[in-house]
Write a protein that holds these residues in place. Structure first.
Motif, PDB file in Angstrom:
ATOM      1  N   GLY A   1       0.776  -1.227   0.000  1.00 43.67           N
ATOM      2  CA  GLY A   1       0.000   0.000   0.000  1.00 43.67           C
ATOM      3  C   GLY A   1       0.810   1.282   0.000  1.00 43.67           C
ATOM      4  O   GLY A   1       0.253   2.372   0.073  1.00 43.67           O
ATOM      5  N   ASP A   2       2.151   1.171  -0.038  1.00 39.52           N
ATOM      6  CA  ASP A   2       2.998   2.371  -0.032  1.00 39.52           C
ATOM      7  C   ASP A   2       4.174   2.124  -0.971  1.00 39.52           C
ATOM      8  O   ASP A   2       5.175   1.526  -0.585  1.00 39.52           O
ATOM      9  N   ARG A   3       4.048   2.600  -2.199  1.00 36.20           N
ATOM     10  CA  ARG A   3       5.068   2.324  -3.219  1.00 36.20           C
ATOM     11  C   ARG A   3       6.405   2.997  -2.911  1.00 36.20           C
ATOM     12  O   ARG A   3       7.424   2.609  -3.467  1.00 36.20           O
ATOM     13  N   ARG A   4       6.426   4.002  -2.044  1.00 35.15           N
ATOM     14  CA  ARG A   4       7.673   4.721  -1.761  1.00 35.15           C
ATOM     15  C   ARG A   4       8.467   4.099  -0.614  1.00 35.15           C
ATOM     16  O   ARG A   4       9.616   4.453  -0.403  1.00 35.15           O
ATOM     17  N   SER A   5       7.869   3.221   0.144  1.00 36.97           N
ATOM     18  CA  SER A   5       8.532   2.663   1.323  1.00 36.97           C
ATOM     19  C   SER A   5       8.945   1.208   1.092  1.00 36.97           C
ATOM     20  O   SER A   5       8.316   0.485   0.321  1.00 36.97           O
ATOM     21  N   LEU A   6       9.986   0.838   1.794  1.00 36.13           N
ATOM     22  CA  LEU A   6      10.517  -0.522   1.709  1.00 36.13           C
ATOM     23  C   LEU A   6      10.682  -1.110   3.096  1.00 36.13           C
ATOM     24  O   LEU A   6      10.873  -0.392   4.079  1.00 36.13           O
ATOM     25  N   TYR A   7      10.635  -2.422   3.138  1.00 34.40           N
ATOM     26  CA  TYR A   7      11.043  -3.165   4.319  1.00 34.40           C
ATOM     27  C   TYR A   7      12.365  -3.861   4.006  1.00 34.40           C
ATOM     28  O   TYR A   7      12.591  -4.281   2.874  1.00 34.40           O
ATOM     29  N   VAL A   8      13.191  -4.011   5.014  1.00 34.92           N
ATOM     30  CA  VAL A   8      14.390  -4.839   4.914  1.00 34.92           C
ATOM     31  C   VAL A   8      14.102  -6.090   5.732  1.00 34.92           C
ATOM     32  O   VAL A   8      13.679  -6.001   6.885  1.00 34.92           O
ATOM     33  N   THR A   9      14.334  -7.239   5.114  1.00 37.04           N
ATOM     34  CA  THR A   9      14.003  -8.522   5.733  1.00 37.04           C
ATOM     35  C   THR A   9      15.202  -9.451   5.658  1.00 37.04           C
ATOM     36  O   THR A   9      15.904  -9.482   4.650  1.00 37.04           O
ATOM     37  N   LEU A  10      15.406 -10.215   6.711  1.00 34.37           N
ATOM     38  CA  LEU A  10      16.431 -11.261   6.682  1.00 34.37           C
ATOM     39  C   LEU A  10      16.026 -12.360   5.715  1.00 34.37           C
ATOM     40  O   LEU A  10      14.869 -12.763   5.683  1.00 34.37           O
TER      41      LEU A  10
END
Length: 162
Positions: free
Chosen positions: A104-113
């Motif tokens: 729902g937020d094209r500008r934000s990212l998550y960093v995941t292991l």
């Protein structure tokens, strides 16, 4: 028992007997310990094919037990966003983390292991804790508790002061 800090305190005392050198001794010892501990921790991680900053990022993600935004990650590992971007790039190139879009937020990212990142951090954390215990082997449990109490007081005081 004397240590290397006592030598420079003796020199100051001989020149300036008017100075209260207790604080200088404590801060000097903290600085010396920081260098020595950093060297030992760095050696441990080098033996496991990683740098300290890599463990810091991976461990932050692991203990959070959820994906983090780069902003959240930067706040936890205390580096600038530019430095963190470089670190994430390097960890992603090694296959240890991935970037994923925030729904729902094209500008934000998550960093995941990744599974490989989780395996690496899990396989090194126990040895890291043993290494830290080894460095404090001269202190019994009560000494460690007291050291933690004193250091916590200093951290809280200095963090409040900015």
């Amino acid at each position: 028992m004397r240590d290397s800090v006592d030598d420079f305190l003796d020199q100051w005392a001989a020149l300036r007997s008017d100075l209260d050198l207790e604080a200088m001794g404590a801060v000097g010892r903290l600085m010396r310990l920081t260098r020595l501990v950093d060297k030992e921790v760095g050696r441990y991680f080098a033996e496991h094919g990683m740098e300290r900053w890599e463990f810091d990022v991976l461990a932050t993600l692991r203990r959070s037990d959820r994906p983090l935004t780069p902003k959240e990650l930067a706040a936890n590992v205390m580096v600038s966003s530019a430095a963190l971007t470089n670190r994430i790039d390097r960890l992603a190139a090694r296959g240890l983390v991935v970037r994923e879009a925030v729904p729902g937020d094209r500008r934000s990212l998550y960093v995941t292991l990744t599974d490989a990142g989780r395996t690496l951090v899990d396989s090194t954390v126990e040895g890291h804790v043993r290494n830290e215990r080894r460095m404090l082997a001269e202190l019994d449990a009560a000494d460690c508790e007291e050291l933690n109490r004193l250091l916590r007081t200093l951290v809280n005081t200095l963090e409040k002061d900015g």
